[in-house]
Motif scaffolding. Structure first.
Motif, PDB file in Angstrom:
ATOM      1  N   ILE A 137       0.835  -1.209   0.000  1.00  0.00           N
ATOM      2  CA  ILE A 137       0.000   0.000   0.000  1.00  0.00           C
ATOM      3  C   ILE A 137       0.866   1.253   0.000  1.00  0.00           C
ATOM      4  CG2 ILE A 137      -1.722   1.305   1.316  1.00  0.00           C
ATOM      5  CD1 ILE A 137      -2.705  -1.435   2.373  1.00  0.00           C
ATOM      6  N   PHE A 138       1.952   1.226   0.740  1.00  0.00           N
ATOM      7  CA  PHE A 138       2.847   2.384   0.777  1.00  0.00           C
ATOM      8  C   PHE A 138       3.455   2.631  -0.601  1.00  0.00           C
ATOM      9  CE2 PHE A 138       6.766   4.703   1.646  1.00  0.00           C
ATOM     10  CZ  PHE A 138       6.319   5.689   2.510  1.00  0.00           C
ATOM     11  N   ASP A 139       3.910   1.566  -1.272  1.00  0.00           N
ATOM     12  CA  ASP A 139       4.482   1.722  -2.612  1.00  0.00           C
ATOM     13  C   ASP A 139       3.450   2.263  -3.591  1.00  0.00           C
ATOM     14  OD1 ASP A 139       7.017   0.917  -1.912  1.00  0.00           O
ATOM     15  OD2 ASP A 139       6.748  -1.164  -2.554  1.00  0.00           O
ATOM     16  N   TRP A 140       2.208   1.766  -3.492  1.00  0.00           N
ATOM     17  CA  TRP A 140       1.140   2.274  -4.362  1.00  0.00           C
ATOM     18  C   TRP A 140       0.883   3.749  -4.083  1.00  0.00           C
ATOM     19  CZ3 TRP A 140      -4.045   3.692  -2.905  1.00  0.00           C
ATOM     20  CH2 TRP A 140      -4.884   3.959  -3.986  1.00  0.00           C
ATOM     21  N   SER A 141       0.910   4.135  -2.831  1.00  0.00           N
ATOM     22  CA  SER A 141       0.687   5.539  -2.474  1.00  0.00           C
ATOM     23  C   SER A 141       1.798   6.427  -3.018  1.00  0.00           C
ATOM     24  CB  SER A 141       0.586   5.684  -0.953  1.00  0.00           C
ATOM     25  OG  SER A 141      -0.483   4.922  -0.437  1.00  0.00           O
ATOM     26  N   LEU A 142       3.037   5.954  -2.933  1.00  0.00           N
ATOM     27  CA  LEU A 142       4.148   6.715  -3.515  1.00  0.00           C
ATOM     28  C   LEU A 142       3.981   6.831  -5.028  1.00  0.00           C
ATOM     29  CD1 LEU A 142       7.388   5.561  -1.645  1.00  0.00           C
ATOM     30  CD2 LEU A 142       6.190   7.743  -1.461  1.00  0.00           C
ATOM     31  N   HIS A 143       3.485   5.769  -5.639  1.00  0.00           N
ATOM     32  CA  HIS A 143       3.191   5.816  -7.076  1.00  0.00           C
ATOM     33  C   HIS A 143       2.187   6.920  -7.381  1.00  0.00           C
ATOM     34  CE1 HIS A 143       1.558   4.676 -10.988  1.00  0.00           C
ATOM     35  NE2 HIS A 143       0.379   4.510 -10.403  1.00  0.00           N
ATOM     36  N   LEU A 144       1.155   7.053  -6.550  1.00  0.00           N
ATOM     37  CA  LEU A 144       0.160   8.106  -6.758  1.00  0.00           C
ATOM     38  C   LEU A 144       0.790   9.495  -6.642  1.00  0.00           C
ATOM     39  CD1 LEU A 144      -2.995   6.816  -4.840  1.00  0.00           C
ATOM     40  CD2 LEU A 144      -2.559   6.771  -7.296  1.00  0.00           C
ATOM     41  N   VAL A 145       1.715   9.660  -5.710  1.00  0.00           N
ATOM     42  CA  VAL A 145       2.423  10.935  -5.590  1.00  0.00           C
ATOM     43  C   VAL A 145       3.188  11.233  -6.875  1.00  0.00           C
ATOM     44  CG1 VAL A 145       4.246  12.170  -4.362  1.00  0.00           C
ATOM     45  CG2 VAL A 145       2.592  10.807  -3.077  1.00  0.00           C
ATOM     46  N   GLU A 146       3.836  10.212  -7.423  1.00  0.00           N
ATOM     47  CA  GLU A 146       4.580  10.390  -8.676  1.00  0.00           C
ATOM     48  C   GLU A 146       3.637  10.726  -9.831  1.00  0.00           C
ATOM     49  OE1 GLU A 146       7.780   8.017 -11.538  1.00  0.00           O
ATOM     50  OE2 GLU A 146       6.876   7.001  -9.825  1.00  0.00           O
ATOM     51  N   VAL A 147       2.494  10.056  -9.892  1.00  0.00           N
ATOM     52  CA  VAL A 147       1.502  10.375 -10.927  1.00  0.00           C
ATOM     53  C   VAL A 147       1.068  11.833 -10.807  1.00  0.00           C
ATOM     54  CG1 VAL A 147      -0.850   9.914 -11.726  1.00  0.00           C
ATOM     55  CG2 VAL A 147       0.661   8.009 -11.171  1.00  0.00           C
ATOM     56  N   TYR A 148       0.808  12.278  -9.576  1.00  0.00           N
ATOM     57  CA  TYR A 148       0.392  13.666  -9.370  1.00  0.00           C
ATOM     58  C   TYR A 148       1.474  14.644  -9.837  1.00  0.00           C
ATOM     59  CZ  TYR A 148      -0.659  18.028  -6.976  1.00  0.00           C
ATOM     60  OH  TYR A 148      -0.873  19.356  -6.691  1.00  0.00           O
ATOM     61  N   GLU A 149       2.711  14.345  -9.492  1.00  0.00           N
ATOM     62  CA  GLU A 149       3.809  15.271  -9.807  1.00  0.00           C
ATOM     63  C   GLU A 149       4.159  15.279 -11.293  1.00  0.00           C
ATOM     64  OE1 GLU A 149       6.128  15.061  -5.493  1.00  0.00           O
ATOM     65  OE2 GLU A 149       6.876  13.891  -7.193  1.00  0.00           O
ATOM     66  N   THR A 150       3.930  14.181 -11.985  1.00  0.00           N
ATOM     67  CA  THR A 150       4.341  14.092 -13.389  1.00  0.00           C
ATOM     68  C   THR A 150       3.190  14.215 -14.380  1.00  0.00           C
ATOM     69  OG1 THR A 150       4.204  11.661 -13.315  1.00  0.00           O
ATOM     70  CG2 THR A 150       6.338  12.663 -12.808  1.00  0.00           C
ATOM     71  N   ARG A 151       1.988  13.793 -13.966  1.00  0.00           N
ATOM     72  CA  ARG A 151       0.868  13.786 -14.904  1.00  0.00           C
ATOM     73  C   ARG A 151      -0.305  14.637 -14.445  1.00  0.00           C
ATOM     74  NH1 ARG A 151      -0.302   7.673 -15.878  1.00  0.00           N
ATOM     75  NH2 ARG A 151       1.232   7.199 -14.268  1.00  0.00           N
ATOM     76  N   GLY A 152      -0.257  15.116 -13.200  1.00  0.00           N
ATOM     77  CA  GLY A 152      -1.252  16.081 -12.769  1.00  0.00           C
ATOM     78  C   GLY A 152      -2.332  15.530 -11.863  1.00  0.00           C
ATOM     79  N   LEU A 153      -3.098  16.467 -11.319  1.00  0.00           N
ATOM     80  CA  LEU A 153      -4.107  16.162 -10.310  1.00  0.00           C
ATOM     81  C   LEU A 153      -5.198  15.235 -10.847  1.00  0.00           C
ATOM     82  CD1 LEU A 153      -5.679  18.708  -7.851  1.00  0.00           C
ATOM     83  CD2 LEU A 153      -7.131  17.119  -9.094  1.00  0.00           C
ATOM     84  N   GLU A 154      -5.665  15.487 -12.050  1.00  0.00           N
ATOM     85  CA  GLU A 154      -6.805  14.729 -12.566  1.00  0.00           C
ATOM     86  C   GLU A 154      -6.504  13.236 -12.643  1.00  0.00           C
ATOM     87  OE1 GLU A 154      -9.679  14.612 -16.522  1.00  0.00           O
ATOM     88  OE2 GLU A 154      -8.575  16.441 -16.024  1.00  0.00           O
ATOM     89  N   GLU A 155      -5.321  12.877 -13.168  1.00  0.00           N
ATOM     90  CA  GLU A 155      -4.981  11.460 -13.298  1.00  0.00           C
ATOM     91  C   GLU A 155      -4.738  10.821 -11.937  1.00  0.00           C
ATOM     92  OE1 GLU A 155      -2.400   9.923 -16.235  1.00  0.00           O
ATOM     93  OE2 GLU A 155      -2.709  11.611 -17.619  1.00  0.00           O
ATOM     94  N   ALA A 156      -4.065  11.540 -11.030  1.00  0.00           N
ATOM     95  CA  ALA A 156      -3.821  10.998  -9.687  1.00  0.00           C
ATOM     96  C   ALA A 156      -5.129  10.794  -8.948  1.00  0.00           C
ATOM     97  CB  ALA A 156      -2.897  11.933  -8.902  1.00  0.00           C
ATOM     98  N   ASP A 157      -6.004  11.763  -9.047  1.00  0.00           N
ATOM     99  CA  ASP A 157      -7.278  11.673  -8.332  1.00  0.00           C
ATOM    100  C   ASP A 157      -8.158  10.569  -8.906  1.00  0.00           C
ATOM    101  OD1 ASP A 157      -8.855  13.032  -6.190  1.00  0.00           O
ATOM    102  OD2 ASP A 157     -10.287  13.290  -7.821  1.00  0.00           O
ATOM    103  N   GLU A 158      -8.103  10.387 -10.220  1.00  0.00           N
ATOM    104  CA  GLU A 158      -8.892   9.330 -10.853  1.00  0.00           C
ATOM    105  C   GLU A 158      -8.431   7.952 -10.385  1.00  0.00           C
ATOM    106  OE1 GLU A 158     -10.032   7.683 -15.339  1.00  0.00           O
ATOM    107  OE2 GLU A 158      -8.901   9.540 -15.086  1.00  0.00           O
ATOM    108  N   GLU A 159      -7.114   7.746 -10.319  1.00  0.00           N
ATOM    109  CA  GLU A 159      -6.596   6.451  -9.871  1.00  0.00           C
ATOM    110  C   GLU A 159      -6.892   6.232  -8.387  1.00  0.00           C
ATOM    111  OE1 GLU A 159      -2.449   3.852  -9.942  1.00  0.00           O
ATOM    112  OE2 GLU A 159      -2.661   5.622 -11.249  1.00  0.00           O
TER     113      GLU A 159
END
Length: 276
Positions: A137-159
């Motif tokens: 779960i921690f690794d997945w959460s870090l992945h979401l942070v990376e998605v937010y930083e590289t692809r933006g809020l919309e994609e991170a929030d959708e995932e």
């Protein structure tokens, strides 16, 4: 009873905290989670205000409680904000209900100000680092942070939203929509801090704080739902499976309310030494 809220503001540590209250009787303070706004609690406040004084608020940097410069989340500061609202209401203690990260802030409040807690009900506080699969779960959460930083809020929030079971169930109304800047603040300043933050539950148990836990049945095996089972093991407190999804207290109020009242009754009996 018709919704008839009184609005007020209390200043605490550089933030004007906007809060709303209604009713008479013992105080219940409703603590918002990551969506930040208090109006998600209006339905349950209205249902309870014939026998309780109910108060909620917009958390700092969220909805009406904006500041000039947003800062990284501090759970202890969030606890001090809860204290400020309770004191502004003219009370020295309160029943606390917190959902999602609002449950984490409520645990923090119980840790820092145990004398101000009458009873505390935590609804799906996401203390995922207590789970057997915490590493994944921690690794997945870090992945979401990376998605937010590289692809933006919309994609991170959708995932992230894909992990929220039950919101699209047939017949379940939509939840109140937070202001757009709430999500921005959540991803900028809150989500990275919350990844592994857990208040000292062992100390809370040592303090003898009256606590109940709730897990929404529509959430199935979501990590924040399963976390309540691990909290129960540490705290040795009652845990109820309750109707609804992660915000069932808002949109399935008729089904949820009896469980809320039953939990308060259970906690009151335990506090008085009754076990029946």
């Amino acid at each position: 009873m018709t919704l008839n809220l009184t609005k007020a503001i209390v200043h605490n540590e550089g933030c004007d905290l906007h809060y709303w209250h209604q009713g008479t009787g013992p105080l219940i303070t409703f603590v918002p989670g990551g969506n930040g706004h208090g109006r998600q609690y209006y339905p349950i406040m209205n249902a309870l205000s014939h026998k309780f004084t109910c108060v909620t608020f917009d958390r700092r940097q969220m909805s009406a409680s904006k500041v000039k410069v947003n800062k990284k989340l501090s759970p202890p500061q969030q606890a001090r904000d809860i204290r400020a609202v309770i004191l502004a209401m003219g009370h020295d203690k309160s029943i606390i209900f917190g959902s999602s990260s609002g449950g984490i802030f409520s645990f923090q409040f119980a840790h820092d100000f145990p004398q101000m807690v009458d009873h505390l009900i935590a609804h799906e506080a996401p203390t995922s680092c207590l789970l057997p699969d915490a590493s994944e779960i921690f690794d997945w959460s870090l992945h979401l942070v990376e998605v937010y930083e590289t692809r933006g809020l919309e994609e991170a929030d959708e995932e992230f939203s894909a992990s929220l079971e039950g919101y699209d169930a047939e017949g379940v109304p939509p939840c109140a929509t937070p202001e757009p800047w709430n999500k921005q603040n959540f991803w900028d300043n809150e989500f990275p801090i919350l990844l592994g933050y857990v208040p000292n539950l062992w100390r809370i148990r040592e303090n003898g704080t009256s606590i109940g836990l709730m897990r929404g049945i529509r959430c199935k095996d979501a990590s924040f739902a399963r976390a309540t089972n691990e909290q129960e093991k540490v705290l040795g407190c009652p845990r109820f499976d309750v109707p609804g999804h992660h915000q069932g207290f808002e949109v399935e109020i008729e089904a949820f309310l009896p469980y809320f009242l039953d939990m308060l009754d259970t906690l009151e009996k335990r506090k008085k030494g009754h076990t029946d």
